[in-house]
Design an enzyme around this catalytic site. Structure first.
Site, PDB file in Angstrom:
ATOM      1  N   ARG A   1       0.824  -1.197   0.000  1.00  0.00           N
ATOM      2  CA  ARG A   1       0.000   0.000   0.000  1.00  0.00           C
ATOM      3  C   ARG A   1       0.871   1.266   0.000  1.00  0.00           C
ATOM      4  O   ARG A   1       2.036   1.233   0.360  1.00  0.00           O
ATOM      5  CB  ARG A   1      -0.909   0.011   1.229  1.00  0.00           C
ATOM      6  CG  ARG A   1      -2.003  -1.043   1.211  1.00  0.00           C
ATOM      7  CD  ARG A   1      -2.846  -0.959   2.474  1.00  0.00           C
ATOM      8  NE  ARG A   1      -2.070  -1.280   3.667  1.00  0.00           N
ATOM      9  CZ  ARG A   1      -1.543  -0.387   4.493  1.00  0.00           C
ATOM     10  NH1 ARG A   1      -1.728   0.917   4.279  1.00  0.00           N
ATOM     11  NH2 ARG A   1      -0.849  -0.749   5.553  1.00  0.00           N
TER      12      ARG A   1
ATOM     13  N   SER B   1       0.720  -6.551  11.077  1.00  0.00           N
ATOM     14  CA  SER B   1       1.368  -7.539  10.231  1.00  0.00           C
ATOM     15  C   SER B   1       2.479  -8.259  10.986  1.00  0.00           C
ATOM     16  O   SER B   1       3.290  -7.643  11.672  1.00  0.00           O
ATOM     17  CB  SER B   1       1.951  -6.852   8.997  1.00  0.00           C
ATOM     18  OG  SER B   1       2.597  -7.773   8.162  1.00  0.00           O
TER      19      SER B   1
ATOM     20  N   HIS C   1      -9.987  -3.655  12.677  1.00  0.00           N
ATOM     21  CA  HIS C   1      -8.982  -4.345  11.867  1.00  0.00           C
ATOM     22  C   HIS C   1      -8.587  -5.596  12.651  1.00  0.00           C
ATOM     23  O   HIS C   1      -7.648  -5.587  13.442  1.00  0.00           O
ATOM     24  CB  HIS C   1      -7.777  -3.434  11.634  1.00  0.00           C
ATOM     25  CG  HIS C   1      -6.735  -4.029  10.739  1.00  0.00           C
ATOM     26  ND1 HIS C   1      -5.394  -3.779  10.886  1.00  0.00           N
ATOM     27  CD2 HIS C   1      -6.843  -4.878   9.691  1.00  0.00           C
ATOM     28  CE1 HIS C   1      -4.717  -4.432   9.964  1.00  0.00           C
ATOM     29  NE2 HIS C   1      -5.569  -5.104   9.238  1.00  0.00           N
TER      30      HIS C   1
ATOM     31  N   ASP D   1      -9.730 -10.408   8.574  1.00  0.00           N
ATOM     32  CA  ASP D   1      -9.092  -9.089   8.516  1.00  0.00           C
ATOM     33  C   ASP D   1      -9.938  -7.915   8.986  1.00  0.00           C
ATOM     34  O   ASP D   1      -9.421  -7.043   9.668  1.00  0.00           O
ATOM     35  CB  ASP D   1      -8.616  -8.824   7.085  1.00  0.00           C
ATOM     36  CG  ASP D   1      -7.544  -7.750   7.018  1.00  0.00           C
ATOM     37  OD1 ASP D   1      -6.735  -7.649   7.950  1.00  0.00           O
ATOM     38  OD2 ASP D   1      -7.518  -7.015   6.022  1.00  0.00           O
TER      39      ASP D   1
ATOM     40  N   LYS E   1      -8.775  -1.918   0.901  1.00  0.00           N
ATOM     41  CA  LYS E   1      -8.557  -1.010   2.023  1.00  0.00           C
ATOM     42  C   LYS E   1      -9.317   0.303   1.853  1.00  0.00           C
ATOM     43  O   LYS E   1      -9.646   0.961   2.838  1.00  0.00           O
ATOM     44  CB  LYS E   1      -7.068  -0.742   2.199  1.00  0.00           C
ATOM     45  CG  LYS E   1      -6.289  -1.952   2.726  1.00  0.00           C
ATOM     46  CD  LYS E   1      -6.851  -2.483   4.041  1.00  0.00           C
ATOM     47  CE  LYS E   1      -6.015  -3.609   4.601  1.00  0.00           C
ATOM     48  NZ  LYS E   1      -6.614  -4.218   5.831  1.00  0.00           N
TER      49      LYS E   1
ATOM     50  N   ARG F   1       1.316 -12.406  -1.506  1.00  0.00           N
ATOM     51  CA  ARG F   1       0.027 -12.763  -0.932  1.00  0.00           C
ATOM     52  C   ARG F   1      -0.808 -13.620  -1.881  1.00  0.00           C
ATOM     53  O   ARG F   1      -0.527 -13.710  -3.078  1.00  0.00           O
ATOM     54  CB  ARG F   1      -0.773 -11.496  -0.592  1.00  0.00           C
ATOM     55  CG  ARG F   1      -0.187 -10.679   0.541  1.00  0.00           C
ATOM     56  CD  ARG F   1      -0.984  -9.412   0.786  1.00  0.00           C
ATOM     57  NE  ARG F   1      -0.474  -8.627   1.881  1.00  0.00           N
ATOM     58  CZ  ARG F   1      -0.937  -8.653   3.133  1.00  0.00           C
ATOM     59  NH1 ARG F   1      -1.951  -9.466   3.433  1.00  0.00           N
ATOM     60  NH2 ARG F   1      -0.426  -7.894   4.067  1.00  0.00           N
TER      61      ARG F   1
ATOM     62  N   LYS G   1      -2.164 -12.846  13.288  1.00  0.00           N
ATOM     63  CA  LYS G   1      -3.626 -12.640  13.282  1.00  0.00           C
ATOM     64  C   LYS G   1      -4.354 -13.688  12.436  1.00  0.00           C
ATOM     65  O   LYS G   1      -5.328 -14.295  12.881  1.00  0.00           O
ATOM     66  CB  LYS G   1      -3.920 -11.226  12.777  1.00  0.00           C
ATOM     67  CG  LYS G   1      -5.389 -10.847  12.649  1.00  0.00           C
ATOM     68  CD  LYS G   1      -5.542  -9.341  12.521  1.00  0.00           C
ATOM     69  CE  LYS G   1      -4.769  -8.756  11.369  1.00  0.00           C
ATOM     70  NZ  LYS G   1      -5.414  -9.007  10.054  1.00  0.00           N
ATOM     71  N   THR G   2      -3.888 -13.888  11.215  1.00  0.00           N
ATOM     72  CA  THR G   2      -4.540 -14.851  10.321  1.00  0.00           C
ATOM     73  C   THR G   2      -4.301 -16.285  10.784  1.00  0.00           C
ATOM     74  O   THR G   2      -5.226 -17.098  10.844  1.00  0.00           O
ATOM     75  CB  THR G   2      -4.027 -14.677   8.879  1.00  0.00           C
ATOM     76  OG1 THR G   2      -4.382 -13.366   8.423  1.00  0.00           O
ATOM     77  CG2 THR G   2      -4.644 -15.705   7.945  1.00  0.00           C
TER      78      THR G   2
END
Length: 532
Positions: free
Chosen positions: A60, A239, A219, A258, A200, A324, A243-244
């Site tokens: 991003r 990141s 988030h 997410d 996003k 990704r 989390k995932t």
């Protein structure tokens, strides 16, 4: 020429976007892949996955994100965190982008952001690249085909990577631009092929709109117990904190990985898919996510592959470490069919502490939860960026500062109010280092982290004995079945206890210095939560 299913009264020309070439509305995955291949946008990989590279930008561009400064948003936007753009600059940008688009082929997807229809928004995505249409079709939620016949969007996003902005004329920072105009319900993206800007931008929209209605925008990832949506857990984290990985527990139902909302009705996913990092992905550690990389339609972004076998190289980060895959939520076998959950029973805040100071898990009071939520702490470690020779703290408020258009306290107060109303238990989980800082200690054992999370989610952790942490004042368990007792006390894992004390004092000061910016806006109990 128009192709595909669309509301006949709501074509692009009805929105003032005219004189284009072919316009393809709401193509499904096979047609989008076929179009992308014909246009040379990528490569068909194993299982029908679609391999792409995004050129100059592999992540991003938060510094190039602008909000148009109008009276309706003037008093709401967190301007210190969001670059302003004048209405005149936006109008010039809009006109120049539409002029640039003339004669070109474009792909339109009419989609929904938010699984709860009471709070969802309709979004029209207009993309120059066919594979961007495929990507956003995974990321947002797809209406039924017959719903397209009368679909009218709340917001329109136009993404034109070949267009380059003029900073002098448009009032932006560079040739790359993401410009949000809440009054005109339009977002313009130019000068970048990175697909994450699409999703996003919608997340930022919801982050603005929902809190003004008393709905928490988060988030985070989320899951719930099998056959029991009331037992919902949410996982905040920046990141690299897990989390995932940690929310994708095969023993629980995945709501999403997410972005979520928390309303008076419960938790709901904003998205229809997942956008997972693939660096070092393995079938042993994350079998379901790994399996998606060879499924039909999965977008594989910025990964090296063998040109003969089309095998992906999960360890080669020569293009970017931010490689990704994007895939629909239904590709995960334990994913929720509704993407809805109850009010969070447990709130997990994940941090990767490269200083080796934070315990593997701690229980937070509501005030402490707000403090750590506003802090949004994790660490960059040596070697991740040029010039970094020791751990560098990263404070990203609300665990997602680039996507927060409102002041952080708005989200923090909402979170604390909902915790108080619904009785959620909050935990801080450190997936970083123990036994020393990065370079000396070791990464927190994933087996121990999973055991502690399992105990937190099933309620057994709340029944053990706790001690008060002398540095941050939160409660730390003393003994937990299946977890080495030594691991629960970070100081005891260090050979040099004096060195630990110095490091702990340093980290506490970093937290305190960062938090000074919020002191004028918060209550006294949150101020006191900074230290024990």
């Amino acid at each position: 020429m128009t192709f595909g299913r669309v509301n006949p009264a709501y074509r692009l020309e009805d929105q003032g976007i005219a004189e284009l070439g072919n316009v393809y509305y709401n193509l499904t995955e096979p047609a989008l892949i076929e179009a992308a291949l014909k246009r040379g946008e990528g490569t068909l990989g194993k299982g029908g996955a679609f391999y792409v590279t995004t050129g100059k930008f592999t992540g991003r561009s938060p510094q190039d994100k602008h909000v148009v400064r109008t009276p309706s948003v003037e008093d709401n936007i967190w301007w210190e965190n969001n670059r302003p753009m004048t209405p005149e600059g936006f109008d010039a940008l809009h006109a120049d982008m539409l002029e640039h688009m003339k004669g070109g082929d474009y792909y339109v997807q009419d989609l929904i952001g938010g699984a709860d229809p009471a709070y969802s928004i309709k979004v029209r995505m207009v993309t120059e690249l066919a594979w961007h249409g495929l990507f956003i079709r995974h990321m947002l939620r797809r209406p039924d085909r017959d719903q397209l016949d009368d679909f009218i969007a709340d917001f329109t996003v136009i993404n034109c990577p070949s267009f380059q902005a003029d900073p002098a004329k448009h009032g932006c920072r560079s040739e790359t631009v993401i410009a949000m105009n809440f009054d005109k319900k339009t977002i313009l993206i130019g000068g970048t092929e990175y697909a994450g800007e699409n999703k996003k931008s919608v997340f930022t929209l919801l982050n603005y709109m929902l809190p003004l209605k008393g709905i928490m925008a988060m988030h985070c990832s989320a899951n719930h117990a099998p056959n029991n949506p009331v037992d919902t857990a949410v996982f905040f984290g920046l990141s690299g904190t897990g989390k995932t990985t940690l929310s994708a527990d095969p023993e629980r139902v995945l709501i999403g990985d997410d972005e979520h909302g928390w309303s008076d009705r419960g938790t709901f996913n904003f998205e229809g898919g997942c956008y997972a990092k693939t660096i070092n992905l393995s079938p042993e550690a994350e079998p379901e996510i790994y399996a998606t990389t060879s499924k039909f339609g999965t977008v594989i972004e910025n990964m090296i592959f063998d040109p003969e076998t089309f095998d992906l190289d999960f360890d080669d980060d020569s293009l970017t470490a931010n490689m990704r895959c994007a895939y629909p939520l239904e590709y995960i076998s334990n994913a929720s069919s509704t993407a809805l959950g109850g009010h969070p029973k447990n709130i997990i805040m994940l941090t990767c502490d490269a200083f080796g100071v934070l315990p593997p898990i701690a229980r937070l009071t509501p005030a402490q939860a707000m403090y750590h939520f506003l802090s949004g702490f994790t660490s960059k470690v040596a070697g991740t960026e040029r010039g970094i020779t020791e751990p560098q703290p990263t404070f990203s408020t609300c665990f997602g500062a680039p996507f927060m258009p409102l002041r952080p306290e708005k989200y923090g107060n909402l979170l604390r109010d909902k915790i108080a109303k619904h009785g959620a238990t909050c935990w801080l989980v450190n997936t970083g280092w123990t036994g020393g800082a990065y370079g000396t200690g070791n990464r927190m054992p994933i087996k121990a982290t999973r055991a502690l999370l399992h105990a937190a989610l099933n309620g057994s952790l709340s029944k053990v004995d706790f001690r008060k942490d002398p540095n941050f004042g939160f409660d730390v368990p003393v003994n937990v079945e299946g977890v080495p007792t030594l691991l629960l006390d970070p100081r005891k894992t260090w050979d040099d206890k004096a060195a630990f004390d110095v490091q702990a004092e340093k980290l506490v000061k970093m937290f305190s210095d960062n938090f000074e910016q919020y002191l004028p806006y918060i209550d006294e109990d949150v101020r006191a939560a900074a230290i024990g």
